[in-house]
Design a protein around this motif. Structure first.
Motif, mmCIF file in Angstrom:
data_model
loop_
_atom_site.group_PDB
_atom_site.id
_atom_site.type_symbol
_atom_site.label_atom_id
_atom_site.label_comp_id
_atom_site.label_asym_id
_atom_site.label_seq_id
_atom_site.Cartn_x
_atom_site.Cartn_y
_atom_site.Cartn_z
ATOM 1 N N ASP A 130 0.825 -1.131 0.118
ATOM 2 C CA ASP A 130 -0.278 0.106 -0.108
ATOM 3 C C ASP A 130 0.894 1.102 0.029
ATOM 4 O O ASP A 130 1.780 1.567 0.932
ATOM 5 C CB ASP A 130 -0.905 -0.218 1.282
ATOM 6 N N PRO A 131 0.659 2.197 -1.134
ATOM 7 C CA PRO A 131 1.550 3.297 -1.101
ATOM 8 C C PRO A 131 1.338 4.260 0.070
ATOM 9 O O PRO A 131 2.456 5.188 0.436
ATOM 10 C CB PRO A 131 1.103 3.973 -2.385
ATOM 11 N N ASN A 132 0.339 4.051 0.820
ATOM 12 C CA ASN A 132 0.034 5.206 1.662
ATOM 13 C C ASN A 132 0.164 4.432 3.127
ATOM 14 O O ASN A 132 -0.210 5.010 4.328
ATOM 15 C CB ASN A 132 -1.493 5.631 1.719
ATOM 16 N N TYR A 133 0.626 3.124 3.188
ATOM 17 C CA TYR A 133 0.778 2.542 4.590
ATOM 18 C C TYR A 133 2.103 3.024 5.179
ATOM 19 O O TYR A 133 3.096 2.784 4.703
ATOM 20 C CB TYR A 133 0.973 0.851 4.411
ATOM 21 N N ALA A 134 1.897 3.908 6.000
ATOM 22 C CA ALA A 134 3.022 4.431 6.935
ATOM 23 C C ALA A 134 3.554 3.552 8.004
ATOM 24 O O ALA A 134 2.742 2.848 8.633
ATOM 25 C CB ALA A 134 2.810 5.726 7.619
ATOM 26 N N ASN A 135 4.895 3.458 8.440
ATOM 27 C CA ASN A 135 5.172 2.723 9.188
ATOM 28 C C ASN A 135 6.330 3.322 10.005
ATOM 29 O O ASN A 135 7.523 3.043 10.093
ATOM 30 C CB ASN A 135 5.989 1.364 8.545
ATOM 31 N N VAL A 136 5.842 4.514 10.959
ATOM 32 C CA VAL A 136 7.006 5.433 11.559
ATOM 33 C C VAL A 136 7.653 4.540 12.705
ATOM 34 O O VAL A 136 8.963 5.129 12.856
ATOM 35 C CB VAL A 136 5.949 6.576 12.179
ATOM 36 N N LEU A 137 7.175 3.777 13.300
ATOM 37 C CA LEU A 137 7.760 2.992 14.341
ATOM 38 C C LEU A 137 8.976 2.167 14.131
ATOM 39 O O LEU A 137 9.677 2.134 14.978
ATOM 40 C CB LEU A 137 6.697 2.319 15.259
ATOM 41 N N SER A 138 8.726 1.822 13.021
ATOM 42 C CA SER A 138 9.971 0.814 12.549
ATOM 43 C C SER A 138 11.316 1.675 12.055
ATOM 44 O O SER A 138 11.140 2.197 11.234
ATOM 45 C CB SER A 138 9.574 -0.209 11.494
ATOM 46 N N VAL A 139 12.308 1.522 12.954
ATOM 47 C CA VAL A 139 13.693 2.191 12.602
ATOM 48 C C VAL A 139 14.002 1.658 11.189
ATOM 49 O O VAL A 139 14.664 2.435 10.332
ATOM 50 C CB VAL A 139 14.537 2.076 13.682
ATOM 51 N N THR A 140 14.011 0.526 10.767
ATOM 52 C CA THR A 140 14.653 -0.193 9.888
ATOM 53 C C THR A 140 13.944 0.163 8.577
ATOM 54 O O THR A 140 14.350 0.318 7.236
ATOM 55 C CB THR A 140 14.725 -1.800 9.808
ATOM 56 N N ASN A 141 12.570 0.669 8.886
ATOM 57 C CA ASN A 141 11.845 0.785 7.583
ATOM 58 C C ASN A 141 11.558 2.312 7.321
ATOM 59 O O ASN A 141 10.814 2.565 6.382
ATOM 60 C CB ASN A 141 10.372 0.197 7.759
ATOM 61 N N THR A 142 12.181 3.260 8.015
ATOM 62 C CA THR A 142 12.195 4.668 7.700
ATOM 63 C C THR A 142 13.493 5.141 6.921
ATOM 64 O O THR A 142 14.571 4.674 7.465
ATOM 65 C CB THR A 142 11.847 5.642 8.727
ATOM 66 N N LEU B 219 8.620 2.516 -4.186
ATOM 67 C CA LEU B 219 8.299 2.050 -5.348
ATOM 68 C C LEU B 219 6.686 2.196 -5.801
ATOM 69 O O LEU B 219 6.123 2.507 -6.855
ATOM 70 C CB LEU B 219 8.607 0.500 -5.758
ATOM 71 N N ALA B 220 5.949 1.638 -4.323
ATOM 72 C CA ALA B 220 4.582 1.698 -4.463
ATOM 73 C C ALA B 220 4.121 3.120 -4.840
ATOM 74 O O ALA B 220 3.073 3.519 -5.440
ATOM 75 C CB ALA B 220 3.991 1.133 -3.248
ATOM 76 N N ARG B 221 4.915 4.163 -4.205
ATOM 77 C CA ARG B 221 4.709 5.761 -4.351
ATOM 78 C C ARG B 221 4.878 6.346 -5.765
ATOM 79 O O ARG B 221 4.215 7.106 -6.049
ATOM 80 C CB ARG B 221 4.934 6.491 -3.067
ATOM 81 N N ILE B 222 5.922 5.630 -6.299
ATOM 82 C CA ILE B 222 6.182 5.957 -7.606
ATOM 83 C C ILE B 222 5.061 5.724 -8.479
ATOM 84 O O ILE B 222 4.488 6.427 -9.697
ATOM 85 C CB ILE B 222 7.441 5.277 -8.259
ATOM 86 N N MET B 223 4.398 4.513 -8.413
ATOM 87 C CA MET B 223 3.437 3.857 -9.112
ATOM 88 C C MET B 223 2.021 4.768 -9.135
ATOM 89 O O MET B 223 1.658 5.286 -9.788
ATOM 90 C CB MET B 223 2.922 2.480 -8.870
ATOM 91 N N SER B 224 1.902 5.056 -7.547
ATOM 92 C CA SER B 224 0.435 5.746 -7.339
ATOM 93 C C SER B 224 0.643 7.166 -7.702
ATOM 94 O O SER B 224 -0.199 8.058 -8.270
ATOM 95 C CB SER B 224 0.011 5.633 -5.992
ATOM 96 N N GLY B 225 1.925 7.791 -7.312
ATOM 97 C CA GLY B 225 2.192 9.033 -7.829
ATOM 98 C C GLY B 225 2.482 9.191 -9.201
ATOM 99 O O GLY B 225 1.869 10.486 -9.849
ATOM 100 N N GLY B 226 2.633 8.345 -9.884
ATOM 101 C CA GLY B 226 2.818 8.360 -11.413
ATOM 102 C C GLY B 226 1.443 8.525 -12.180
ATOM 103 O O GLY B 226 1.468 9.450 -13.051
ATOM 104 N N ARG B 227 0.560 7.846 -11.573
ATOM 105 C CA ARG B 227 -0.951 8.057 -12.207
ATOM 106 C C ARG B 227 -1.374 9.601 -12.006
ATOM 107 O O ARG B 227 -1.900 10.159 -13.054
ATOM 108 C CB ARG B 227 -1.851 7.231 -11.315
ATOM 109 N N LEU C 188 -1.891 14.797 1.261
ATOM 110 C CA LEU C 188 -1.124 13.614 2.007
ATOM 111 C C LEU C 188 -2.161 12.874 2.414
ATOM 112 O O LEU C 188 -3.275 13.510 2.946
ATOM 113 C CB LEU C 188 0.098 14.300 2.979
ATOM 114 N N PRO C 189 -1.945 11.609 2.480
ATOM 115 C CA PRO C 189 -0.901 10.657 2.196
ATOM 116 C C PRO C 189 -0.624 10.321 0.793
ATOM 117 O O PRO C 189 0.250 9.745 0.483
ATOM 118 C CB PRO C 189 -1.012 9.670 3.063
#
Lengths: 316, 321
Positions: A73-85, A105-113, A261-262
């Motif tokens: 999901d391009p809008n799935y935020a995961n702020v708490l995970s240090v390794t994922n930000t 990558l997911a945001r490039i796709m959704s943003g590209g639309r 946003l998001p």
């Protein structure tokens, strides 16, 4: 013998296109083709133009059908995970993640639309408006030219920022439609002045006098005879407008128009990443690369179209 | 031609007059207004009324407009809401900075763009052409701030060739004017280069496209047959006829002087018109905004007029009847 040798020498050393005289064979005596057909055939023979078109189609497929394969999901935020930000490209996130853990990558796709839609349609609207105003001004000249060009001066004198500030207070319309129209309203001025300047020169040329003599009407002169000759600068302007408009879209969303946003767009990914560039350059590099490749392949298509429209281009 | 120029200059007067009304109205439509943005929230109602009166905000808008116009016609553009200095002082500080940066960048860009455009146009379809194409679109697609940061990193931080921000060495004493000019040029190099990249990229594309069409014309073959050398052939015979689209676009870009440099100015802490415009917009500094936008409008009108005159010079067949 002596002369033919010299001719040969010339043609190899200067690389000039001295074309051999063609024998009239059955292959050369073709059916009379329409102007559109000739242009299409020429375009299809241009390898770079085909490559550009294919890449563009690929870009559309990536943005519109890609999410079927890449299911994050391009809008799935995961702020708490240090390794994922702000992570660099990895297997889990091929283009990395941004500061709140969105998958790039997911945001490039959704943003590209959003960006492709806004960039292309606003460019088309601006170019059509510019061609209309510029060709009428250049062709008729005199007072019509004067009124239309002074109007252009007025539009050029109003900074987009100021108008956006004013409009953002009175209405905030969240659809891409308002963004596209706003961008087009400000985007047509270059095309109009370019078309006008070409028309000013073209209308004095002999072939226009010739067509007029055999009874061609004004509209036919403008759009059948003059416009194809003005295609070069229009196509360059159209290509440049796409990248300008994709960036402008993010300026507009800053003022509360268009996407929020998001949701993502390429322009917004770049402007959001501006402050984080020193920490993680990847979050800017990928959207910038997407814009670059889109504009580059559109340029190849545009060049192919220009060559195909060029009346001086000999059939080869 | 003289009559045409005179007519256009005379036309500019009612046009600018109309623009003053339009711009005045737009500025007063800005949300918030100086009261909400600029005034201290804790001041008393009496102080607030005083401030409003001193800024001339109590009159009805048409009266405010007429007051502004009559004093502007005598050369008095009022006082900045933000700094209380005369508007001419505020703009007099920012404008030379932008003129230097913008002027230097545009002249540099013009030379390089003409060279690259001619080369790419003549060598259409070769490796040179495709390389220049890729470079041009990289320059167009890369955000200006990104190019700015990269230039600062490479030429300022890593190589230490040029200063990364400011317009001249702070608190330096110069023995003569030449040393000071040299110091300013030194600071100019990076922002000028960054600003010129987008112009070079765009302009060379326009020139390339019109060169491709021009080199195929019959008169080029005639000139070559008469023994005109390649450099003269390209830069005298071809370039002149290929310049019309470039002149159009360059004039339009020159016209954007009042606000077109904001990002570069921001990256290099170059306090010119671009930053002043954004700042005045944020602070609802009506007098400064009005004056800046009118300067911008004069530039737009003047450069489009220059373009129209140049068309006639480049192609004598073009006449404005």
């Amino acid at each position: 013998m002596d002369i033919s040798e010299r001719l040969n020498l010339n043609s190899t050393t200067t690389g000039d296109e001295i074309e051999p005289f063609l024998e009239v064979t059955a292959e050369l005596v073709q059916k009379r083709r329409s102007q559109g057909r000739i242009i299409f055939d020429r375009f299809m023979r241009n390898k770079m133009a085909i490559a550009g078109s294919l890449f563009l189609i690929l870009m559309f497929v990536l943005c519109f059908l890609g999410p079927l394969v890449w299911r994050l999901d391009p809008n799935y935020a995961n702020v708490l995970s240090v390794t994922n930000t702000l992570s660099p490209p990895s297997l889990a996130h091929p283009f990395g993640t941004d500061d709140v853990g969105h998958d790039t990558l997911a945001r490039i796709m959704s943003g590209g639309r959003v960006s492709l839609l806004v960039g292309l349609t606003s460019m088309l609207m601006a170019i059509l408006l510019g061609i209309g105003i510029g060709s009428v001004a250049g062709f008729y000249g005199g007072i019509i030219d004067n009124v239309l060009m002074r109007f252009t001066d007025v539009i050029l004198s109003i900074p987009l920022y100021l108008l956006l500030f004013v409009l953002s207070a009175s209405f905030t319309d969240g659809t891409p439609k308002s963004v596209i129209i706003l961008i087009a309203i400000f985007g047509w001025t270059y095309a109009a002045r370019l078309v006008r300047s070409e028309f000013l020169a073209l209308k004095e040329r002999e072939f226009i006098l010739a067509s007029r003599t055999i009874g061609a009407k004004n509209l036919r002169l403008m759009f059948r005879h003059m416009l194809p000759n003005a295609a070069g600068p229009i196509i360059v302007n159209a290509t440049l407008l796409i990248s300008t408009n994709i960036i402008l879209e993010s300026v507009l969303s800053y003022f509360g128009f268009g996407i929020k946003l998001p949701d993502a767009s390429w322009g917004q990914m770049i402007s959001d990443g501006q402050n984080l560039f020193a920490v993680d350059p990847w979050i800017i590099i990928f959207p910038a690369l997407a814009i670059f490749l889109t504009v580059l392949s559109l340029n190849l298509v545009g060049d192919g179209l220009r060559d195909a429209l060029d009346p001086q281009m000999t059939e080869r | 031609m003289g009559r045409y120029i005179l007519r256009r200059v005379l036309q500019a007067i009612p046009l600018l007059f109309f623009l003053t009304i339009f711009i005045f109205a737009l500025i007063h439509l800005l949300p918030g207004g100086p009261e909400a943005v600029l005034f201290n929230r804790n001041i008393t109602a009496a102080a607030r009324a005083n401030l409003r009166a001193s800024m001339g905000l109590n009159d009805p808008l048409p009266v405010q407009y007429i007051k502004w116009l009559t004093s502007a016609l005598t050369g008095n553009f009022g006082f900045s809401f933000n700094t209380n200095e005369p508007v001419s002082t505020v703009i007099g500080r920012a404008f030379p900075q932008t003129l230097q940066l913008f002027g230097a960048a545009l002249i540099l860009a013009l030379f390089i763009a003409i060279l690259l455009g001619v080369v790419a146009g003549v060598r259409q379809g070769t490796l040179t052409d495709y390389s220049l194409t890729v470079l041009a679109y990289a320059g167009i697609a890369a955000p200006v701030f990104l190019i700015g940061l990269i230039f600062q990193d490479i030429f300022g931080v890593a190589l230490r060739w040029f200063p990364t921000s400011g317009t001249q060495t702070a608190s330096a004493t110069f023995t003569n004017g030449f040393a000071e000019t040299l110091d300013r040029l030194w600071y100019l190099v990076l922002p000028m280069s960054v600003l010129s990249i987008a112009f070079i990229a765009g302009w060379s594309r326009y020139l390339r496209s019109s060169m491709i069409e021009t080199v195929k014309q019959d008169y080029m073959r005639t000139a070559r047959a008469k023994g005109v050398g390649p450099v003269r052939l390209l830069f005298r015979h071809a370039l002149r006829n290929a310049l019309i689209p470039l002149v159009t676009v360059v004039a339009l870009d020159f016209g954007s002087i009042a606000g077109g440099t904001a990002i570069t100015e921001g990256v290099f802490a170059w306090h010119g018109m671009g930053l002043l415009f954004l700042d005045s917009l944020d602070r609802r500094d009506y007098p400064v905004l009005l004056a800046m936008l009118m300067i911008g409008a004069i530039f737009v009108i003047a450069f489009n007029l220059i373009a129209d005159i140049l068309y006639g010079v480049l192609d004598p067949r073009i006449r404005y009847a």
